[in-house]
Design an enzyme around this catalytic site. Structure first.
Site, PDB file in Angstrom:
ATOM      1  N   TYR A 131      -4.815  -2.767  11.269  1.00 26.36           N
ATOM      2  CA  TYR A 131      -6.025  -3.462  11.736  1.00 26.36           C
ATOM      3  C   TYR A 131      -5.982  -4.941  11.368  1.00 26.36           C
ATOM      4  O   TYR A 131      -6.585  -5.769  12.035  1.00 26.36           O
ATOM      5  CB  TYR A 131      -7.273  -2.811  11.123  1.00 26.36           C
ATOM      6  CG  TYR A 131      -7.633  -1.503  11.783  1.00 26.36           C
ATOM      7  CD1 TYR A 131      -8.532  -1.457  12.834  1.00 26.36           C
ATOM      8  CD2 TYR A 131      -7.048  -0.303  11.369  1.00 26.36           C
ATOM      9  CE1 TYR A 131      -8.851  -0.255  13.457  1.00 26.36           C
ATOM     10  CE2 TYR A 131      -7.370   0.900  11.975  1.00 26.36           C
ATOM     11  CZ  TYR A 131      -8.275   0.910  13.013  1.00 26.36           C
ATOM     12  OH  TYR A 131      -8.594   2.099  13.635  1.00 26.36           O
ATOM     13  N   ASN A 186      -1.285  -1.433   3.688  1.00 28.15           N
ATOM     14  CA  ASN A 186      -2.512  -0.819   3.202  1.00 28.15           C
ATOM     15  C   ASN A 186      -2.534  -0.714   1.675  1.00 28.15           C
ATOM     16  O   ASN A 186      -1.489  -0.541   1.041  1.00 28.15           O
ATOM     17  CB  ASN A 186      -2.728   0.564   3.849  1.00 28.15           C
ATOM     18  CG  ASN A 186      -1.449   1.345   4.010  1.00 28.15           C
ATOM     19  OD1 ASN A 186      -0.379   0.773   4.186  1.00 28.15           O
ATOM     20  ND2 ASN A 186      -1.535   2.645   3.924  1.00 28.15           N
ATOM     21  N   THR A 187      -3.750  -0.832   1.123  1.00 26.86           N
ATOM     22  CA  THR A 187      -3.928  -0.763  -0.337  1.00 26.86           C
ATOM     23  C   THR A 187      -5.114   0.160  -0.621  1.00 26.86           C
ATOM     24  O   THR A 187      -6.154  -0.296  -1.084  1.00 26.86           O
ATOM     25  CB  THR A 187      -4.234  -2.164  -0.902  1.00 26.86           C
ATOM     26  OG1 THR A 187      -5.321  -2.737  -0.130  1.00 26.86           O
ATOM     27  CG2 THR A 187      -3.041  -3.078  -0.827  1.00 26.86           C
ATOM     28  N   THR A 214      -5.756  -7.002   0.684  1.00 25.38           N
ATOM     29  CA  THR A 214      -6.700  -7.212  -0.412  1.00 25.38           C
ATOM     30  C   THR A 214      -6.123  -6.556  -1.662  1.00 25.38           C
ATOM     31  O   THR A 214      -5.812  -5.363  -1.653  1.00 25.38           O
ATOM     32  CB  THR A 214      -8.058  -6.568  -0.048  1.00 25.38           C
ATOM     33  OG1 THR A 214      -8.496  -7.143   1.182  1.00 25.38           O
ATOM     34  CG2 THR A 214      -9.084  -6.803  -1.128  1.00 25.38           C
ATOM     35  N   LEU A 216     -11.884 -11.268   8.285  1.00 23.85           N
ATOM     36  CA  LEU A 216     -12.384 -10.799   9.584  1.00 23.85           C
ATOM     37  C   LEU A 216     -13.088  -9.458   9.427  1.00 23.85           C
ATOM     38  O   LEU A 216     -12.789  -8.686   8.516  1.00 23.85           O
ATOM     39  CB  LEU A 216     -11.237 -10.674  10.595  1.00 23.85           C
ATOM     40  CG  LEU A 216     -10.190  -9.582  10.417  1.00 23.85           C
ATOM     41  CD1 LEU A 216     -10.652  -8.215  10.881  1.00 23.85           C
ATOM     42  CD2 LEU A 216      -8.951  -9.960  11.195  1.00 23.85           C
ATOM     43  N   LEU A 242     -12.302  -9.730  -3.229  1.00 22.73           N
ATOM     44  CA  LEU A 242     -13.034  -8.564  -3.738  1.00 22.73           C
ATOM     45  C   LEU A 242     -14.507  -8.910  -3.906  1.00 22.73           C
ATOM     46  O   LEU A 242     -15.399  -8.130  -3.560  1.00 22.73           O
ATOM     47  CB  LEU A 242     -12.469  -8.116  -5.099  1.00 22.73           C
ATOM     48  CG  LEU A 242     -11.046  -7.572  -5.112  1.00 22.73           C
ATOM     49  CD1 LEU A 242     -10.634  -7.213  -6.537  1.00 22.73           C
ATOM     50  CD2 LEU A 242     -10.939  -6.327  -4.235  1.00 22.73           C
ATOM     51  N   CYS A 254     -12.834  -0.853   3.708  1.00 25.26           N
ATOM     52  CA  CYS A 254     -12.704  -1.809   2.607  1.00 25.26           C
ATOM     53  C   CYS A 254     -13.858  -1.902   1.626  1.00 25.26           C
ATOM     54  O   CYS A 254     -13.610  -2.060   0.429  1.00 25.26           O
ATOM     55  CB  CYS A 254     -12.395  -3.187   3.172  1.00 25.26           C
ATOM     56  SG  CYS A 254     -10.780  -3.212   3.973  1.00 25.26           S
ATOM     57  N   LYS A 302     -13.649   0.750  -1.194  1.00 20.57           N
ATOM     58  CA  LYS A 302     -12.415   0.593  -1.972  1.00 20.57           C
ATOM     59  C   LYS A 302     -12.441  -0.698  -2.786  1.00 20.57           C
ATOM     60  O   LYS A 302     -12.023  -0.725  -3.945  1.00 20.57           O
ATOM     61  CB  LYS A 302     -11.217   0.686  -1.023  1.00 20.57           C
ATOM     62  CG  LYS A 302     -10.257  -0.465  -1.000  1.00 20.57           C
ATOM     63  CD  LYS A 302      -9.110  -0.207  -0.079  1.00 20.57           C
ATOM     64  CE  LYS A 302      -8.853  -1.335   0.902  1.00 20.57           C
ATOM     65  NZ  LYS A 302      -8.721  -2.671   0.354  1.00 20.57           N
TER      66      LYS A 302
END
Ligand code: NAD
Ligand code: UGA
Length: 463
Positions: free
Chosen positions: A12, A90-91, A131, A170, A232, A287, A290
């Site tokens: 994404y 991804n994280t 992130t 975004l 964050l 997000c 997380k």
């Protein structure tokens, strides 16, 4: 000569961001790599059947794919041929071991760092786009510049890597608009000659060819740790606003106040502003949860327990909002939901996306399934993802057509504020439902007075 760019991670973030980078920098080659062959094939599909839905994305991809944007699984070749490497893998929240349920799972990020190290032949600028927890860049440096010593020093052999942080702000559903006209771009870099030169290189990308993209005053530069933490913090502040307004919504329901009126007046204060004050089913998306959990974990790791407790309340309030929806339905439907049919309108976590990660609709669907509700779920873009998310639940009907989903239902539960829902023929829906027919509009986007006139019982959030 302008440097070529590669982004590792075609999700994404990687896909839309690099499509716009390529559009605004036609004089650079931009590669987007992923280990997921199916995803890359979809990005390359002849009929532009892209792996994600995002308004305006297809048009940008049509303009740049094959011109200066290339999707590939050949990470080795792309890393070798580019000087600037964005990492957009991804994280997710770590679900095992130390920090389980809160910390970021950094295995994909570390694997990428090792890949870059293995393939790079010349000096590279490595840009964190994912992130990440504060100070991840230090670990990245340690892996990449291992033999040289930290700081990209001159000791040892091999290429030199300069690590920057360039988090992305975004939002899904408005990704292309946000990328073309961002409020700000953030670039964090080390205050060293290499660091400053690398920051300038990345500033130049965002300025675009002939400075036609992001105005210089909107490109904010900081040190690396501030950039990592800001991402964050920005998400936590947004999530906290949603939880705050939802906490007030319950009080509105109990007292006769109206949350939309309360939010409108609060938001008219220029110090607060009107955005992110919409009560609803709680925030979803990959997000917010997380990143807030990650902030909680960071606070705890540094012994800041009161701060950790403060931020964890944002998540607690969000979870509560979803169970409150089911409790209200239960109460309004005579304290029994078993065998009743509920048509869920919308499964995506917000309108204009097919993304269902952490969608409030998923949590509510599970709670309703526990009550033996017969669920029919409709969504314009998210049926495929939703079906996969709830594959372990039996008996759920997925229905593209909202009229069919609502037929013989006892209640319509609107979970996503798709623009088409207020436009539906609600009289037709009313006639096809079992009576008494209930609409629970958790987004407060339907005309409640008109629905009541048709005969519906209507529930809203915060009213
Ligand atoms: P995603 O899961 O959609 O995409 C990540 C991609 O990385 C996947 O396609 C995966 O196959 C690929 N990948 C993982 N390991 C790899 C490796 N070793 N080599 C090559 N490819 C690899 O995730 P996303 O939503 O794009 O998010 C990515 C990051 O961006 C996250 O850190 C997220 O927090 C951040 N972010 C996301 C958004 C958003 O709107 N989704 C916004 C801002 C920031
Ligand atoms: C959010 C941030 O807005 C982006 O800046 C950030 O880059 C991104 O997370 C990320 O890091 O992934 P996103 O999750 O795509 O973007 O979408 P939002 O518009 O922020 O909505 C998040 C959730 O909050 C949705 O479920 C939405 O319905 C809900 N929301 C939002 C409300 O309930 N009320 C509001 O007033 C606003």
């Amino acid at each position: 000569m302008n440097k070529n760019i590669v982004c590792i991670g075609a999700g994404y973030i990687g896909g839309p961001t690099m499509a716009v980078v390529a559009k605004m920098n036609p004089d650079r080659k931009v590669f987007v790599c992923d280990i997921n062959e199916k995803r890359i094939a979809a990005w390359n599909s002849k009929n532009f059947d892209l792996p994600i839905y995002e308004p305006g994305l297809v048009d940008v991809v049509k303009e740049v794919r094959g011109r200066n944007l290339f999707f590939t699984t050949d990470i080795k070749k792309a890393v070798k041929s580019c000087d600037i490497i964005f990492v957009g893998v991804n994280t997710p929240t770590k679900m095992f071991g130390r920090g389980a349920g809160r910390a970021s799972d950094l295995q994909y990020w570390e694997a990428t760092a090792r890949e870059i190290k293995g393939y790079a032949e010349g000096d590279k600028i490595v840009v964190e786009k994912s992130t990440l927890p504060v100070r991840t860049a230090a670990a990245m440096e340690a892996i990449l510049n291992g033999e040289r010593g930290t700081g990209g020093g001159e000791r040892g052999a091999g290429p030199k890597f300069t690590v920057l942080s360039n988090p992305e702000f975004l939002a899904e559903g408005t990704a292309i608009k946000d990328l073309l006209d961002p409020d700000r771009v953030l670039i964090g870099g080390p205050d060293t000659p290499d660091g400053r030169a690398a920051v300038k290189e990345v500033c130049d990308i965002y300025a675009g060819k002939d400075s036609k993209w992001v105005a210089r005053y909107k490109i904010l530069t900081t040190n690396v740790w501030s950039a990592e933490l800001t991402k964050l913090a920005a998400n936590a502040m947004l999530a906290q606003r949603v939880s705050s307004v939802n906490a007030l919504a319950g009080l509105c329901e109990a007292t006769g106040a109206d949350i939309d009126e309360v939010a409108r007046v609060i938001g008219a204060d220029r110090r607060i502003g009107p955005k992110f004050l919409k009560a609803g089913p709680g925030f979803g998306g990959s997000c917010f949860k997380k990143d807030v959990l990650n902030l909680v974990y960071l606070c705890e790791s540094f012994g800041l327990h009161t701060a950790a407790e403060y931020w964890s309340q944002v998540i607690k309030m969000n979870d509560h909002q979803q169970s409150r929806i089911v409790s209200r339905l239960f109460k309004e439907m005579f304290n029994t939901l078993a065998n009743k049919k509920i048509a869920m309108f919308g499964f995506a976590f917000k309108a204009d996306t097919g993304d269902t990660r952490e969608t409030p609709a998923g949590c509510v669907a599970r709670l309703l399934h526990e009550e033996h509700v017969r669920l029919a779920i409709t969504d314009p873009k998210a049926i495929e993802n939703g079906r996969r998310d709830l594959a372990d639940l039996d008996g759920i009907v997925w229905e593209k057509n909202p009229y069919k989903a609502a037929k013989d239902a006892d209640a319509v539960l609107l979970m996503t504020d798709w623009r088409e829902y207020p436009e539906l023929d609600w009289e037709k829906i009313y006639k096809s439902m079992r009576k008494p027919a209930l609409v629970f509009d958790t987004r407060n986007c339907l005309d409640a007075a008109a629905l009541r006139k048709l005969g519906f019982k209507v529930l809203n959030v915060g009213k």
